[in-house]
Design an enzyme around this catalytic site. Structure first.
Site, PDB file in Angstrom:
ATOM      1  N   SER A  50       0.842   8.816   6.324  1.00 26.22           N
ATOM      2  CA  SER A  50      -0.072   9.438   5.357  1.00 26.22           C
ATOM      3  C   SER A  50      -0.736   8.486   4.376  1.00 26.22           C
ATOM      4  O   SER A  50      -1.690   8.867   3.704  1.00 26.22           O
ATOM      5  CB  SER A  50       0.656  10.535   4.583  1.00 26.22           C
ATOM      6  OG  SER A  50       0.845  11.653   5.405  1.00 26.22           O
ATOM      7  N   SER A  54      -2.095  12.326   4.962  1.00 26.43           N
ATOM      8  CA  SER A  54      -2.334  13.344   3.979  1.00 26.43           C
ATOM      9  C   SER A  54      -2.839  12.803   2.630  1.00 26.43           C
ATOM     10  O   SER A  54      -3.272  13.578   1.784  1.00 26.43           O
ATOM     11  CB  SER A  54      -1.038  14.124   3.741  1.00 26.43           C
ATOM     12  OG  SER A  54      -0.040  13.255   3.236  1.00 26.43           O
ATOM     13  N   LYS A  81      -1.422  10.490  -6.171  1.00 30.35           N
ATOM     14  CA  LYS A  81      -1.358  11.620  -5.233  1.00 30.35           C
ATOM     15  C   LYS A  81      -0.622  12.780  -5.894  1.00 30.35           C
ATOM     16  O   LYS A  81       0.362  12.570  -6.614  1.00 30.35           O
ATOM     17  CB  LYS A  81      -0.668  11.174  -3.945  1.00 30.35           C
ATOM     18  CG  LYS A  81      -0.762  12.176  -2.800  1.00 30.35           C
ATOM     19  CD  LYS A  81      -0.092  11.627  -1.527  1.00 30.35           C
ATOM     20  CE  LYS A  81      -0.137  12.614  -0.381  1.00 30.35           C
ATOM     21  NZ  LYS A  81       0.526  12.089   0.834  1.00 30.35           N
TER      22      LYS A  81
END
Ligand SMILES: [Zn+2]
Lengths: 432, 470, 89
Positions: free
Chosen positions: A137, A113, A38
């Site tokens: 997330s 996210s 990420k």
């Protein structure tokens, strides 16, 4: 000893912000395994943007602790995955680099996210990915994309190098297509790091094996209450019945503090974020400021053009919640509510081993469907309690509703990742 | 008009590393941004971890200043935006400081001991350093050096109990000495002690003066500000509650840009740092002998006067130096060191550590033996100090005495000179005969001048009286 | 209830540039969100005893700093080893 990894797959879902060139890997438990990271996790020499224009061009001079661990485990780091800007979103649509599409249905959002990581795993671009989970997330996109995602106990995985959104709640977590892969990645990243003052020194994770028989599983009524799509509730109820078939004891229970959890989460995360995001002034890194303007004007201009709307909304609300005269009403009360959530979990975990429910109240949203901010925030209601209390939680695919994936969420006691991973594995393999 | 002063003193702790990262604190001789890491540069993702030694040093101060150390203390974020603040917040302490209360005893305005109470002591990190660039080709801008970013500080806050700039100076001298004795602070490091002051005239608004970067500037800054406030009161102008900056070079305070909004610092507990429960550490901290105890010991052990003892123990280096040279003649060593040597050092801005012990000791022996006059001894001292300043090896006092012929000669050999002086100064002689006080001193001075200080003034006086009787 | 002025004020102190059209939008959204947060009013007590680990320290041992080159690499147009920022006075 370094070997070269070839990666030439197309990325139609926009799972990656950046795909690395000259990918190499070494020896170790992850030797040659492709991993997506990420983009809020610092990678030395590789641009790290947090999904934000404000950090475009920023190349960290250091590696996050987890990246160092992955490299020494032999992983092939393929690229940096897309995400909601600074982790602030539930759809990956607030990214400055365009939304990610859900590989299951490209008209749908992958959740957020960590939507890029979930999409990269789901579409087979990588076998493993790191996400981060501040209020769900990792688990939300895992649920929406039909993969496995674990949010470890707060303090279990070093946050050193994780670009902060809400420091007191977030953890880096593994994402994979199945529980064994998820556990494999977890076993590499879990561990003590003296550079993170909130890291906790615990023994290395035990190998997972499917274990569920004899476990007591609490099912809070609030996880099937108002706002939860009945089709999702039904799929998850069936999954919990399957756990009972495998020998678990189901214990109905309640979590009264749930009514405060979402407000406590958002007040706390926005407050912390408003402070964390002050450093993006373009002076030391990121988007360059207009040197001809005076400081405050230049700083305002950077924040206006560099941050998206959702980020600025949360900075403003967080600043408001911390401001003189309002801190007692918002920030302080949120901390008291947070304590109530901890107390509720402590009480429940005296009775049961695992708490189960849906990961998300719905299936994946349509792209562009995102309504007003508050409605979007409400989608986090089932994931934020684990972050408020710091307990581990996993989302494991448990079937479909409306032809879209649904996630079963299993929460455990502090540092009982092995227990929820084992339960998830038992569920996944249908054996105990 | 009663003056009320409270002080906030920022002191850099002389740990080897910064407060929250492993960067070395020894940056003063190095280029900008050479003692910087992801943590003190505020790079995204970096995390602070507290330096244990800094906490121990801060607790040492708390113990020495008689503070209470609460069971739990906590770091907090103070949020504001400025380019020297790498993270846009300063990690400091807010409602759970490391230490509360405490006091410092000083010599008050009336000469009696005065107790100045402290509000609190807390720990925090220093921001970076800014250089303001004028208008060249590139216009006006700021240069930032983050070497100082993250240096550990303690902030010591006093109650508003000081009543004059002089008291404030005495307080700071005492505090500085104590910090030095504790070995937690390096007075030689530029900017290692910085002061903010709250000043008011009783019945009027309080003004905060920031940016007093040298502790020597405090008396000047306070005097200026008090004069300014008194002037305003006399002109019936209103004193507004504000923050002013001290401009060291001009010796004045100027109003800071009034952006009241900036005062909402939105404090909240630092989520990246664990709570501290360190009150039990205090018992294990051993304190060295502190200035008051050393002062009392000097009086008892060496028979030194209160004033001399205060002076000699007011600076750690001076106190150590005194004990090194005192030998068995404190009655000579104390006044010479406290009154004469210190004055000569201040005049030259020379640290006591540079005084050559051997030579100074020998000089005191010479002065004590009566072989040279005090005037000659001072001349020799100046010579030696100047030699050290120039970087050359100091001469032995004995050598200087023979080289310059400074050995005291007997009074009788000056009879002729005295007679000449008396003959040349009729007016003074008749003044002296008329009982005017200053006249004899003038005559002695004339003789001293003529003998280049080799004569003993007491003897000269006797010769004068003798000659005038004739 | 927060007014547009309240939002403009908080935007000003936090240097978050908000233009007029956004101000209206944000004010409406803030009121909905803050109204939701009002549920916290019924929570007893405040702050409470802090939880979590205590006494995490590192030893006072020097660790290699970044090279000046690495420190300056991501900054805009550095000068003589210094990082450049807009003027503050
Ligand atoms: Zn550093």
């Amino acid at each position: 000893m370094e070997k070269t990894f070839t990666f030439d797959r197309p990325d139609p879902c926009n799972a990656f912000i950046k795909i690395c060139e000259n990918i190499t890997y070494g020896e170790g438990p992850l030797s040659g395994i492709s991993v997506g990271i990420k983009d809020n996790i610092s990678t030395s020499g590789i641009e790290t943007t947090c999904g934000s224009h404000i950090l475009q061009g920023y190349i960290p001079p250091y590696n996050a602790h987890v990246v160092t661990l992955l490299r020494s485990a032999g992983a092939a780091i393929v690229g940096k995955t897309n995400m909601d800007e600074f982790g602030m979103g539930t759809t990956t649509e607030t990214s400055s680099f365009g939304p990610t599409k859900n590989p299951v249905d490209p008209t749908r959002a992958p959740g957020g996210s960590s939507g890029g990581s979930a999409a990269a795993v789901r579409s087979g671009l990588v076998r493993l990915a790191l996400g981060t989970d501040t209020g769900g997330s990792v688990r939300c996109p895992a649920s929406f994309c039909g993969i496995v995602g674990l949010k470890p106990t707060y303090g279990r995985v070093s946050r050193y190098g994780l670009i902060a959104y809400a420091n007191s709640m977030e953890q880096i977590g593994p994402m994979a297509a199945n529980v064994r892969d998820c556990a494999l990645l977890y076993s590499v990243i879990a561990g003590y790091d003296p550079r993170d003052g909130t890291s906790v020194d615990k023994p290395a994770p035990a190998p997972v094996s499917p274990v569920i028989a004899g476990k007591k599983i609490g099912v809070p009524a609030e996880y099937f209450g108002e706002g939860v799509d009945p089709a999702v509730a039904e799929t998850v109820t069936e999954a919990i019945e399957k756990l009972a078939d495998l020998g678990a004891e189901i214990v109905p229970c309640t979590m009264p503090s749930m009514k405060y959890a979402l407000a406590a989460y958002y007040v706390t995360s926005m407050s912390e974020a408003s402070s964390n995001l002050g450093r993006y002034d373009g002076v030391r890194y990121g988007m360059a400021p207009e040197m001809v303007q005076p400081w405050h004007e230049a700083f305002s201009a950077i924040r206006r053009s560099g941050f998206g709307e959702e980020v600025r909304r949360r900075i403003l609300l967080g600043s408001f919640a911390l401001s003189a005269g309002y801190q007692g009403k918002y920030y302080a009360k949120a901390q008291a509510a947070r304590q109530m959530v901890r107390d509720d979990f402590a009480r429940l975990f005296a009775e049961v081993d695992i708490i189960a429910g849906p990961t998300m109240p719905t299936v994946a949203f349509r792209l562009g469907e995102a309504a007003d901010p508050l409605s979007m925030y409400l989608a986090d209601i089932l994931t934020v309690p684990a972050n408020l209390a710091g307990i581990p939680a996993i989302s494991v695919p448990c079937g479909e509703a409306h032809d879209l994936p649904v996630g079963l969420q299993l929460m455990g006691r502090h540092f009982a990742e092995d227990e929820i991973l084992s339960a998830a594995l038992a569920y996944e393999e249908g054996s105990a | 008009m009663t003056v009320i002063i409270g002080l906030e003193i920022h002191c850099q702790l002389n740990t080897a590393t910064k407060l929250f990262c492993g960067c070395s604190t020894d940056y003063r001789d190095d280029g900008p941004n050479t003692h910087v890491c992801p943590v003190c540069l505020g790079l995204p993702g970096s995390l602070p971890v507290t330096n244990r030694q800094a906490v121990i040093y801060a607790l040492k101060v708390a113990k020495a200043l008689h503070c209470e150390v609460p069971e739990v203390s906590e770091f907090a974020r103070k949020n504001y935006f400025y380019p020297d603040l790498a993270k846009a917040y300063q990690i400091t302490q807010y409602d759970k400081p490391l230490a509360l209360g405490g006091y410092v005893d000083i010599e008050g305005e009336d000469g009696r001991e005065k107790r100045v109470e402290l509000t609190r002591i807390h720990m925090e990190e220093d921001p970076g350093r800014l250089v303001h660039m004028g208008s060249g080709d590139r216009g006006r801008y700021t240069l930032v050096d983050y070497n100082r970013s993250g240096i550990p500080l303690i902030e010591i806050v006093t109650e508003p109990q000081l009543s004059s700039p002089k008291e404030a100076r005495r307080f700071l001298n005492k505090l500085r000495a104590t910090l030095e004795y504790l070995g937690i602070y390096d007075s030689e490091r530029e900017g290692s002690l910085r002061v903010d002051a709250n000043i008011s005239i009783k019945g009027y608004e309080r003004v905060e003066v920031k940016n007093i970067t040298s502790y020597k500037g405090v008396e000047k800054a306070l005097t200026f500000e008090i004069t300014r406030q008194k002037g305003m009161i006399r002109r019936n102008a209103q004193i507004v509650r504000e923050t002013r900056h001290y401009q060291e070079a001009r010796g004045v305070t100027t109003s800071a840009r009034s952006k009241e909004l900036e005062h909402d610092y939105r404090y909240f507990p630092e989520p990246d740092l664990a709570l501290m429960r360190v009150s039990s550490w205090v018992d294990e901290i051993a304190l060295p002998e502190l200035p008051d105890a050393r002062r009392d010991r000097f009086m008892k052990q060496y028979g030194v006067s209160l004033n001399h003892a205060r002076t000699l123990t007011g600076d750690l280096g001076l106190a150590e130096f005194f004990e090194e040279i005192v030998g068995d003649s404190p009655e000579i060593a104390a006044p010479w060191t406290a009154d004469i040597l210190l004055g000569e050092l201040n005049y030259r801005d020379m640290p006591v550590s540079k005084v050559p012990v051997q030579e100074y000791r020998e000089l005191l022996d010479e002065a004590g033996s009566g072989r040279i006059t005090d005037t000659s001894a001072v001349e020799i001292l100046r010579l030696i100090l100047n030699q050290v300043m120039e970087g050359s090896d100091p001469e032995k006092p004995g050598a200087i005495i023979s080289r310059l012929g400074l050995a005291k000669e007997s009074g009788e050999s000056f009879r002729e000179i005295v007679a000449t002086v008396l003959a040349d100064n009729d007016a003074a002689v008749s003044d002296h005969r008329a009982g005017k006080n200053g006249a004899i001193n003038f005559l002695v001075g004339q003789v001293m001048k003529a003998t280049r200080g080799k004569a003993d003034p007491k003897e000269i006086r006797e010769i004068i009286d003798d000659l005038l009787k004739e | 209830m927060v007014s547009e002025e309240d939002v403009a004020h908080i935007a000003a102190i936090t240097d978050v540039g908000v233009d007029a059209s956004e101000l209206k939008l944000f004010t409406g959204q803030f009121n909905a969100i803050l109204e939701y947060f009002d549920i916290l009013d019924s929570v007893e007590g405040g702050n409470g005893e802090p939880v979590g680990p205590t006494n995490i320290f590192r030893e006072d041992v020097v660790v290699q700093s970044l090279s000046q080159e690495d420190v300056l690499r991501n900054s805009t147009d550095p000068e003589d080893g210094f990082i450049r920022a807009p003027r503050v006075i």
